[in-house]
Write a protein that holds these residues in place. Sequence first.
Motif, short mmCIF file in Angstrom:
data_model
loop_
_atom_site.label_atom_id
_atom_site.label_comp_id
_atom_site.label_asym_id
_atom_site.label_seq_id
_atom_site.Cartn_x
_atom_site.Cartn_y
_atom_site.Cartn_z
N GLY A 1 0.76 -1.24 0.00
CA GLY A 1 0.00 0.00 0.00
C GLY A 1 0.79 1.29 0.00
O GLY A 1 0.20 2.37 0.03
N PHE A 2 2.11 1.23 -0.02
CA PHE A 2 2.90 2.45 -0.14
C PHE A 2 2.78 2.96 -1.58
O PHE A 2 2.62 2.19 -2.51
CB PHE A 2 4.39 2.19 0.17
N GLY A 3 2.89 4.27 -1.73
CA GLY A 3 2.88 4.79 -3.10
C GLY A 3 2.89 6.29 -3.12
O GLY A 3 2.51 6.94 -2.14
N PRO A 4 3.41 6.86 -4.18
CA PRO A 4 4.04 6.14 -5.29
C PRO A 4 5.37 5.53 -4.84
O PRO A 4 5.99 6.00 -3.90
CB PRO A 4 4.25 7.22 -6.34
N VAL A 5 5.78 4.49 -5.57
CA VAL A 5 7.04 3.81 -5.29
C VAL A 5 7.98 4.04 -6.47
O VAL A 5 7.57 3.89 -7.62
CB VAL A 5 6.83 2.29 -5.07
N VAL A 6 9.22 4.41 -6.15
CA VAL A 6 10.25 4.59 -7.16
C VAL A 6 11.44 3.71 -6.79
O VAL A 6 11.90 3.75 -5.65
CB VAL A 6 10.72 6.07 -7.27
N CYS A 7 11.92 2.93 -7.76
CA CYS A 7 13.10 2.08 -7.58
C CYS A 7 14.23 2.65 -8.43
O CYS A 7 14.05 2.85 -9.63
CB CYS A 7 12.81 0.65 -8.01
N VAL A 8 15.38 2.89 -7.81
CA VAL A 8 16.54 3.44 -8.50
C VAL A 8 17.65 2.39 -8.52
O VAL A 8 18.03 1.87 -7.47
CB VAL A 8 17.05 4.73 -7.81
N GLU A 9 18.15 2.08 -9.71
CA GLU A 9 19.22 1.10 -9.88
C GLU A 9 20.09 1.54 -11.04
O GLU A 9 19.59 2.11 -12.02
CB GLU A 9 18.64 -0.29 -10.14
N SER A 10 21.39 1.30 -10.95
CA SER A 10 22.28 1.72 -12.01
C SER A 10 22.91 0.58 -12.79
O SER A 10 23.15 0.70 -13.98
CB SER A 10 23.41 2.61 -11.45
N GLY A 11 23.19 -0.54 -12.15
CA GLY A 11 24.01 -1.56 -12.78
C GLY A 11 23.27 -2.75 -13.33
O GLY A 11 22.11 -2.99 -13.02
N GLU A 12 23.98 -3.50 -14.15
CA GLU A 12 23.51 -4.79 -14.62
C GLU A 12 24.04 -5.83 -13.65
O GLU A 12 25.10 -5.63 -13.07
CB GLU A 12 24.06 -5.09 -16.02
N PRO A 13 23.40 -6.96 -13.40
CA PRO A 13 22.13 -7.37 -13.95
C PRO A 13 20.93 -6.86 -13.18
O PRO A 13 19.80 -7.16 -13.51
CB PRO A 13 22.20 -8.89 -13.90
N GLY A 14 21.18 -6.06 -12.12
CA GLY A 14 20.07 -5.54 -11.33
C GLY A 14 19.02 -4.84 -12.17
O GLY A 14 17.82 -5.07 -12.00
N TRP A 15 19.47 -3.99 -13.10
CA TRP A 15 18.53 -3.23 -13.92
C TRP A 15 17.65 -4.16 -14.75
O TRP A 15 16.45 -3.96 -14.85
CB TRP A 15 19.28 -2.25 -14.81
N THR A 16 18.24 -5.21 -15.33
CA THR A 16 17.47 -6.15 -16.13
C THR A 16 16.43 -6.86 -15.28
O THR A 16 15.26 -6.97 -15.66
CB THR A 16 18.41 -7.18 -16.80
N CYS A 17 16.83 -7.33 -14.10
CA CYS A 17 15.88 -7.98 -13.19
C CYS A 17 14.79 -7.01 -12.76
O CYS A 17 13.60 -7.36 -12.75
CB CYS A 17 16.60 -8.52 -11.96
N LEU A 18 15.18 -5.80 -12.41
CA LEU A 18 14.23 -4.78 -11.96
C LEU A 18 13.17 -4.52 -13.02
O LEU A 18 11.98 -4.54 -12.74
CB LEU A 18 14.97 -3.49 -11.61
N ARG A 19 13.59 -4.28 -14.25
CA ARG A 19 12.64 -3.99 -15.34
C ARG A 19 11.68 -5.16 -15.56
O ARG A 19 10.49 -4.96 -15.77
CB ARG A 19 13.39 -3.68 -16.63
N ARG A 20 12.19 -6.38 -15.48
CA ARG A 20 11.32 -7.55 -15.67
C ARG A 20 10.34 -7.69 -14.51
O ARG A 20 9.17 -7.99 -14.73
CB ARG A 20 12.17 -8.81 -15.83
N ASN A 21 10.80 -7.43 -13.29
CA ASN A 21 9.92 -7.57 -12.13
C ASN A 21 8.85 -6.49 -12.07
O ASN A 21 7.78 -6.71 -11.51
CB ASN A 21 10.75 -7.57 -10.84
N LEU A 22 9.14 -5.32 -12.63
CA LEU A 22 8.17 -4.22 -12.60
C LEU A 22 7.32 -4.12 -13.86
O LEU A 22 6.53 -3.19 -14.00
CB LEU A 22 8.92 -2.89 -12.40
N ALA A 23 7.44 -5.07 -14.76
CA ALA A 23 6.83 -4.99 -16.10
C ALA A 23 5.35 -4.62 -16.08
O ALA A 23 4.91 -3.82 -16.89
CB ALA A 23 7.04 -6.29 -16.85
N ASP A 24 4.56 -5.15 -15.21
CA ASP A 24 3.12 -4.89 -15.21
C ASP A 24 2.62 -4.30 -13.89
O ASP A 24 1.48 -4.46 -13.52
CB ASP A 24 2.35 -6.16 -15.56
N VAL A 25 3.52 -3.60 -13.20
CA VAL A 25 3.20 -3.03 -11.89
C VAL A 25 3.44 -1.52 -11.95
O VAL A 25 4.43 -1.08 -12.51
CB VAL A 25 4.10 -3.67 -10.80
N PRO A 26 2.55 -0.72 -11.37
CA PRO A 26 2.73 0.74 -11.41
C PRO A 26 3.77 1.25 -10.41
O PRO A 26 3.49 2.03 -9.50
CB PRO A 26 1.33 1.28 -11.09
#
Length: 176
Positions: free
Chosen positions: A64-89
Amino acid sequence: MRVVAGTLKGRRLVAPPAGDLSVRPTADRAREALFSILQRWGQGPFLDLCAGTGAVGLEAHSRGFGPVVCVESGEPGWTCLRRNLADVPVQALRADVNRLKAATFRDQAVIFLDPPYEQAAVLWSRLSGPLRSWIASDGVLVFETDRKTTLELQPGWNLAETREYGAARFHFWIPA
């Protein structure tokens, strides 16, 4: 690795390949304990810095927190992050926390910072000022380190408490 509770409870998360230690997701048990503790502070905007897979940010959104912002700079974190957030606001921002401007964020109810453990003490001394300008007056900053790292008191902050879960230590900082 899964979302522990809330609207996304049970959702499986993409993690880095086995053996890749460049991303160290916060364990399910530690996240569950973290959010139990965070109940004493109000909900609202949630900032997940050095987000890696986004597990903490997704848990925040799910609870229930929001808005939520995730900040990441490196690989493979960025790739995992984008995939995990694909259909979530939840917003993903690819950026180095060291280069974020003081005016980037405002009035965050919770800031969660989980840098590579070996960088934790240096980042705390470098970022304590900008982090202070991003937090709401009644907010909390949670800084994750390994168990042996102690963070020194910085101007504008009071240490509310520390908790240890497995190899991790959570430092709960509130504005002074």
